[in-house]
Design a protein around this motif. Structure first.
Motif, PDB file in Angstrom:
ATOM      1  N   THR A   1      27.676  13.323 -45.248  1.00 25.64           N
ATOM      2  CA  THR A   1      27.989  12.224 -46.170  1.00 25.64           C
ATOM      3  C   THR A   1      27.016  12.178 -47.334  1.00 25.64           C
ATOM      4  O   THR A   1      27.423  12.058 -48.497  1.00 25.64           O
ATOM      5  N   ILE A   2      25.718  12.281 -47.033  1.00 25.96           N
ATOM      6  CA  ILE A   2      24.749  12.140 -48.128  1.00 25.96           C
ATOM      7  C   ILE A   2      24.596  13.424 -48.938  1.00 25.96           C
ATOM      8  O   ILE A   2      24.133  13.392 -50.086  1.00 25.96           O
ATOM      9  N   GLN A   3      24.992  14.584 -48.351  1.00 27.03           N
ATOM     10  CA  GLN A   3      24.876  15.845 -49.074  1.00 27.03           C
ATOM     11  C   GLN A   3      26.116  16.160 -49.906  1.00 27.03           C
ATOM     12  O   GLN A   3      26.069  17.031 -50.775  1.00 27.03           O
ATOM     13  N   ALA A   4      27.208  15.449 -49.640  1.00 26.55           N
ATOM     14  CA  ALA A   4      28.421  15.681 -50.429  1.00 26.55           C
ATOM     15  C   ALA A   4      28.147  15.336 -51.890  1.00 26.55           C
ATOM     16  O   ALA A   4      27.463  14.358 -52.186  1.00 26.55           O
ATOM     17  N   PRO A   5      28.648  16.143 -52.825  1.00 28.37           N
ATOM     18  CA  PRO A   5      28.406  15.872 -54.254  1.00 28.37           C
ATOM     19  C   PRO A   5      28.832  14.457 -54.626  1.00 28.37           C
ATOM     20  O   PRO A   5      29.857  13.952 -54.154  1.00 28.37           O
ATOM     21  N   TYR A   6      28.062  13.828 -55.452  1.00 25.30           N
ATOM     22  CA  TYR A   6      28.335  12.456 -55.882  1.00 25.30           C
ATOM     23  C   TYR A   6      29.568  12.420 -56.764  1.00 25.30           C
ATOM     24  O   TYR A   6      29.684  13.168 -57.732  1.00 25.30           O
ATOM     25  N   ASP A   7      30.500  11.536 -56.413  1.00 25.26           N
ATOM     26  CA  ASP A   7      31.750  11.390 -57.164  1.00 25.26           C
ATOM     27  C   ASP A   7      31.680  10.076 -57.936  1.00 25.26           C
ATOM     28  O   ASP A   7      31.920   9.000 -57.384  1.00 25.26           O
ATOM     29  N   SER A   8      31.363  10.149 -59.207  1.00 19.59           N
ATOM     30  CA  SER A   8      31.176   8.935 -60.007  1.00 19.59           C
ATOM     31  C   SER A   8      32.475   8.151 -60.175  1.00 19.59           C
ATOM     32  O   SER A   8      32.456   6.928 -60.322  1.00 19.59           O
ATOM     33  N   ALA A   9      33.616   8.856 -60.124  1.00 15.00           N
ATOM     34  CA  ALA A   9      34.901   8.169 -60.262  1.00 15.00           C
ATOM     35  C   ALA A   9      35.145   7.249 -59.065  1.00 15.00           C
ATOM     36  O   ALA A   9      35.560   6.095 -59.225  1.00 15.00           O
TER      37      ALA A   9
ATOM     38  N   VAL B   1      30.435   4.026 -51.973  1.00 17.85           N
ATOM     39  CA  VAL B   1      28.981   3.882 -52.095  1.00 17.85           C
ATOM     40  C   VAL B   1      28.399   3.282 -50.820  1.00 17.85           C
ATOM     41  O   VAL B   1      27.317   3.669 -50.369  1.00 17.85           O
ATOM     42  N   ASP B   2      29.110   2.333 -50.204  1.00 12.58           N
ATOM     43  CA  ASP B   2      28.637   1.727 -48.955  1.00 12.58           C
ATOM     44  C   ASP B   2      28.392   2.795 -47.892  1.00 12.58           C
ATOM     45  O   ASP B   2      27.391   2.755 -47.166  1.00 12.58           O
ATOM     46  N   LYS B   3      29.321   3.744 -47.784  1.00 17.44           N
ATOM     47  CA  LYS B   3      29.176   4.799 -46.773  1.00 17.44           C
ATOM     48  C   LYS B   3      27.934   5.635 -47.039  1.00 17.44           C
ATOM     49  O   LYS B   3      27.206   6.007 -46.107  1.00 17.44           O
ATOM     50  N   ARG B   4      27.668   5.935 -48.306  1.00 18.04           N
ATOM     51  CA  ARG B   4      26.498   6.750 -48.645  1.00 18.04           C
ATOM     52  C   ARG B   4      25.197   5.965 -48.412  1.00 18.04           C
ATOM     53  O   ARG B   4      24.198   6.532 -47.950  1.00 18.04           O
ATOM     54  N   ILE B   5      25.221   4.690 -48.732  1.00 15.54           N
ATOM     55  CA  ILE B   5      24.043   3.856 -48.475  1.00 15.54           C
ATOM     56  C   ILE B   5      23.756   3.801 -46.975  1.00 15.54           C
ATOM     57  O   ILE B   5      22.613   3.994 -46.536  1.00 15.54           O
ATOM     58  N   CYS B   6      24.797   3.522 -46.180  1.00 15.24           N
ATOM     59  CA  CYS B   6      24.608   3.381 -44.735  1.00 15.24           C
ATOM     60  C   CYS B   6      24.146   4.685 -44.091  1.00 15.24           C
ATOM     61  O   CYS B   6      23.292   4.673 -43.191  1.00 15.24           O
ATOM     62  N   ALA B   7      24.698   5.792 -44.540  1.00 17.45           N
ATOM     63  CA  ALA B   7      24.279   7.083 -43.983  1.00 17.45           C
ATOM     64  C   ALA B   7      22.809   7.342 -44.291  1.00 17.45           C
ATOM     65  O   ALA B   7      22.033   7.764 -43.418  1.00 17.45           O
TER      66      ALA B   7
ATOM     67  N   HIS C   1      24.396   7.428 -56.961  1.00 21.09           N
ATOM     68  CA  HIS C   1      24.463   6.019 -57.353  1.00 21.09           C
ATOM     69  C   HIS C   1      23.062   5.407 -57.259  1.00 21.09           C
ATOM     70  O   HIS C   1      22.305   5.735 -56.343  1.00 21.09           O
ATOM     71  N   PRO C   2      22.686   4.534 -58.198  1.00 20.28           N
ATOM     72  CA  PRO C   2      21.327   3.957 -58.179  1.00 20.28           C
ATOM     73  C   PRO C   2      20.947   3.334 -56.838  1.00 20.28           C
ATOM     74  O   PRO C   2      19.792   3.450 -56.404  1.00 20.28           O
ATOM     75  N   LYS C   3      21.893   2.692 -56.159  1.00 17.18           N
ATOM     76  CA  LYS C   3      21.579   2.081 -54.868  1.00 17.18           C
ATOM     77  C   LYS C   3      21.325   3.137 -53.802  1.00 17.18           C
ATOM     78  O   LYS C   3      20.531   2.926 -52.884  1.00 17.18           O
ATOM     79  N   VAL C   4      21.996   4.286 -53.922  1.00 16.82           N
ATOM     80  CA  VAL C   4      21.775   5.372 -52.970  1.00 16.82           C
ATOM     81  C   VAL C   4      20.420   6.027 -53.239  1.00 16.82           C
ATOM     82  O   VAL C   4      19.696   6.400 -52.307  1.00 16.82           O
ATOM     83  N   VAL C   5      20.061   6.156 -54.500  1.00 15.77           N
ATOM     84  CA  VAL C   5      18.747   6.704 -54.852  1.00 15.77           C
ATOM     85  C   VAL C   5      17.647   5.808 -54.287  1.00 15.77           C
ATOM     86  O   VAL C   5      16.676   6.286 -53.689  1.00 15.77           O
ATOM     87  N   GLN C   6      17.795   4.487 -54.469  1.00 15.89           N
ATOM     88  CA  GLN C   6      16.787   3.569 -53.944  1.00 15.89           C
ATOM     89  C   GLN C   6      16.753   3.613 -52.417  1.00 15.89           C
ATOM     90  O   GLN C   6      15.685   3.579 -51.803  1.00 15.89           O
ATOM     91  N   ALA C   7      17.923   3.718 -51.797  1.00 10.82           N
ATOM     92  CA  ALA C   7      17.974   3.839 -50.337  1.00 10.82           C
ATOM     93  C   ALA C   7      17.282   5.122 -49.879  1.00 10.82           C
ATOM     94  O   ALA C   7      16.670   5.167 -48.808  1.00 10.82           O
ATOM     95  N   SER C   8      17.356   6.172 -50.694  1.00  6.39           N
ATOM     96  CA  SER C   8      16.686   7.436 -50.368  1.00  6.39           C
ATOM     97  C   SER C   8      15.175   7.274 -50.384  1.00  6.39           C
ATOM     98  O   SER C   8      14.456   7.836 -49.544  1.00  6.39           O
ATOM     99  N   ILE C   9      14.667   6.503 -51.345  1.00  6.21           N
ATOM    100  CA  ILE C   9      13.233   6.233 -51.404  1.00  6.21           C
ATOM    101  C   ILE C   9      12.794   5.492 -50.146  1.00  6.21           C
ATOM    102  O   ILE C   9      11.784   5.833 -49.509  1.00  6.21           O
ATOM    103  N   GLU C  10      13.567   4.472 -49.770  1.00  3.69           N
ATOM    104  CA  GLU C  10      13.242   3.697 -48.576  1.00  3.69           C
ATOM    105  C   GLU C  10      13.299   4.582 -47.329  1.00  3.69           C
ATOM    106  O   GLU C  10      12.427   4.497 -46.458  1.00  3.69           O
TER     107      GLU C  10
END
Length: 738
Positions: A598-606, A616-622, A651-660
């Motif tokens: 889920t997190i390695q799949a290319p980001y789909d901005s659409a 985005v929720d799925k990527r954040i949760c993963a 997505h910015p929220k996923v980037v921040q979740a990655s930092i955490e």
């Protein structure tokens, strides 16, 4: 509340205390009943004063109980008291009696570990005390589940203070398990209620005097700071939190209590507090949880609501939480097109099915912010009077209107953010909403969850949704523990970190609960699922605390080491047990291979731009789940997280979740290695003060909170330093256990 004045088995002492006649006539009162509570070497005058105060307190506390007890029964349930303490008497403090939680025999929920009762002076109008004990216990029980769901180590606690003039009654409820009582430390807010005529204008000095007396007596009785940590709540904002801290440290010094912890959180930011009101932390959790549910198509189909425009919201309560919900929904999530059709406070309510003027409501919110800054009474600001636009319906308490009629108006969503029991048997049948998201705890009367579900109303309890406040308070508590007064120098730097943590947890918790609920039998309520997860986490936490393993000691020892010895071992063990229990219940069954995909799949901005998609929720949760699992040997995960942080290609929220997540995983590195790493980072960054000594902080502090202040080149150098060091030291990192 039932009266015993006609019950012949009871009588009054000369002092007016209600006691059991059998105790008086046959066995006698006084020292015979209370002998176990009276110190052997206490002066006669202290003994007499203590006896008088204690009997009076027992009689007054008995009035709060639905099921009355005899004096003998009450005395047998007293765990401790400061009635005979010379410090209390010398300083003319109220008396505190600590009861076994079983004293509230008629309470229908789980019994608390203890109930601490403090009183001073006489109260004439006792009507407002009706339900005070029930409310405090129910709120503390809710905090017990909320605290574990929101990834904090505390047990549940709550204090309610009711005052009339300079007299007051205070009830502090503490949850926890008897078998691990030595490790119990509860946390929850302090509510303040005024009684009688003229109390609306009660001065801050009078209020402070009452709060100070309660603080000193509670500490003197071994409750505040030892079994309970306070927090903000109704009529207790940051100014009163400062009063509590100052008085507590003074009392601890007087009593020569060493290493006394921060007794409450959420002081003014100038004193190191995290600002719940300005940051809208409780509101943040409610809004993020609600939007996560709205983005879940299977859930929306289940409740019969179509995704897209046309959704509407009623907000009951326009204080810190209610006005914060409005602010976030309109300023950050206006693209959802959700109409605010009704708002209220205890003085009045307004409703318009076409939607209220959001700009005007935001202006009123700004007035509340100004009042908060100036320390003026926000309760004096009445929403129905301040709103100047046209509305379909208006209710004014001053005119005898029932303000709660707002609750039965038509809307998609009801968000109660005021007092308890807003929804009762009397009005539940009149509801015209499809969903309820609690901004305030216990807004629905106990036992109505099943009826709501049969009516087709999805009810999301406060334990699940409104934990942003306790999450923020916990973060503040531990940062203060680490940094002390230095924390006030950079409080605002933690804002993004705290709000992102709230978002991650709100989304993760809501998706976890909905996934379980949607696959459960039709008669299962959302509350059943929430309680199921929380109770299992609590059960496993208790097992870990009662059976401390070498792995737990190693885990707790790492936290103590990283704090420079500032974190008490008791708290470190509780953290280790709480985190481990949550990991096992919430995350251990997750397929890590699928999460990685889920997190390695290319980001789909659409897909991300579709506000009604849960992409985005799925990527954040993963990302969040992988971080919480703390698999320190997963070098592929570390590399993936760092690439997201460096390239900002998600997505910015996923980037921040990655930092955490990265900070959670690499937080296992020992203090010795961490120091070497931060020194190296500081050298590479050529004196970048924003990162120095705090760029990497063991997962307990700001979690790279100043990241955005670095240049891309500096970030690239820094993250590769982190990666190399994490890989080099992974063999020395402890691992999770179940």
């Amino acid at each position: 509340m039932a009266s015993l004045k006609d019950d012949k088995s009871f009588m009054r002492t000369p002092g007016g205390v209600l006691v059991n006649a059998f105790d008086v006539e046959v066995k006698g009162l006084g020292e015979q009943l209370l002998k176990p509570l009276i110190p052997e070497s206490v002066p006669k005058e202290v003994r007499e004063r203590g006896m008088r105060d204690l009997f009076t307190a027992l009689g007054n506390f008995n009035k709060l109980l639905d099921k009355k007890l005899t004096t003998r029964q009450l005395s047998e349930l007293v765990k401790s008291t400061n009635a005979f303490d010379e410090y209390r008497i010398k300083n003319n403090l109220g008396v505190t009696v600590v009861f076994d939680g079983r004293v509230h025999e008629s309470y229908p929920g789980k019994k608390p570990l203890l109930i601490s009762y403090t009183e001073k002076g006489e109260i004439g109008d006792t009507s407002i005390l009706d339900g005070m004990l029930d409310e405090g216990v129910r709120l503390a029980e809710a905090m017990q589940r909320k605290n574990v769901l929101w990834d904090t180590p505390w047990d549940g606690g709550k204090t309610i203070i009711a005052s009339e003039g300079s007299s007051y009654r205070a009830v502090t409820t503490v949850y926890g398990e008897p078998e691990v009582e030595d490790l119990v430390l509860a946390k929850g807010g302090v509510r303040f209620t005024r009684i009688g005529e003229g109390q609306e204008s009660q001065s801050q000095d009078d209020k402070s005097e009452i709060v100070c007396d309660w603080v000193s007596s509670s500490i003197n009785a071994g409750v505040l700071g030892k079994k309970y940590i306070a927090g903000p709540d109704m009529n207790m904002s940051k100014d009163m939190m400062s009063v509590i801290v100052d008085q507590a440290f003074k009392t601890a010094k007087d009593l020569d209590i060493k290493d006394f912890p921060l007794p409450t959180t959420s002081r003014d930011t100038s004193e190191g507090g995290f600002d719940h009101f300005k940051w809208s932390v409780t509101s943040r959790g409610v809004v993020e949880g609600m939007l996560c549910a709205l983005r879940n198509k299977e859930f929306m189909d289940r409740v019969g609501v179509k995704q897209g425009g046309g959704l509407s919201v009623i907000i009951q309560g326009f204080g810190d939480v209610g006005s914060g919900i409005l602010k976030i929904l309109t300023e950050e999530y206006g693209r959802y097109g959700i109409k605010i059709v009704g708002v209220s406070d205890r003085h009045g309510a307004i409703y318009d099915s076409k939607g209220l003027d959001v700009k005007e409501l935001l202006t009123i919110r700004q007035e509340l912010e100004r009042a908060e800054e100036e320390g003026t009474d926000k309760d004096a600001m009445h929403i129905a009077e301040m709103y100047r636009g046209k509305v379909e319906k208006k209710w004014m308490a001053s005119k005898g209107d029932d303000v709660n009629q707002l609750l039965t108006q038509e809307a998609t969503i009801l968000m109660p953010a005021a007092g308890r029991n807003a929804i009762t048997l009397k009005n539940i049948g009149q509801l015209k909403v499809k969903m309820i998201f609690e901004g305030a705890n216990n807004s629905v009367e106990r036992g109505l969850e099943g009826r709501l579900q049969k009516m087709g109303v999805a009810y999301f309890r406060g334990e699940l949704e409104n934990g942003g406040g306790i999450y923020t308070s916990t973060d503040e508590f531990f940062h203060y523990l680490m940094e002390g007064e230095k924390l006030k120098e950079h409080v605002d730097g933690y804002r993004t970190h705290v709000l992102e943590g709230i978002t991650d947890l709100a989304v993760s918790n809501t998706r976890m609960v909905l996934e379980k609920w949607l696959s459960s039998p039709p008669d299962t309520t959302i509350t059943d699922v929430v309680y199921g997860y929380a109770d299992e986490m609590l059960r496993r936490r208790t097992l870990r605390m009662a059976n401390i393993t070498p792995a737990m000691l190693e885990r707790a020892g790492g936290d103590v080491e990283r704090s420079g010895g500032k974190m008490p071992k008791k708290i470190a063990l509780t953290i280790a047990a709480s985190e481990s229990a949550r990991e096992f219940v919430a995350y251990s069954g997750q397929n890590q291979v699928e999460l990685m995909k889920t997190i390695q799949a290319p980001y789909d901005s659409a897909k991300a731009s579709d506000v009604w998609s849960d992409y985005v929720d799925k990527r954040i949760c993963a990302t969040y789940t992988l971080g919480k699992l703390r698999n320190t040997n997963n070098t592929e995960l570390l590399q993936t997280l760092l690439e997201k942080i460096e390239a900002e290609n998600d997505h910015p929220k996923v980037v921040q979740a990655s930092i955490e997540a990265f900070a959670n995983i690499t937080g296992w590195i020992s203090e010795k290695h961490r120091t070497r790493l931060t020194d190296h980072a500081a050298e590479i960054l050529s004196g970048k003060k924003a990162m120095k000594a705090r760029a990497y902080d063991s997962g307990l502090n700001g979690r790279l909170k100043k990241w955005a202040m670095l240049t891309r080149k500096s970030r690239s150098i820094f993250i590769h330093t982190l990666l190399l060091f994490a890989l080099w030291s992974r063999k020395s990192m402890p691992h999770t256990f179940s």
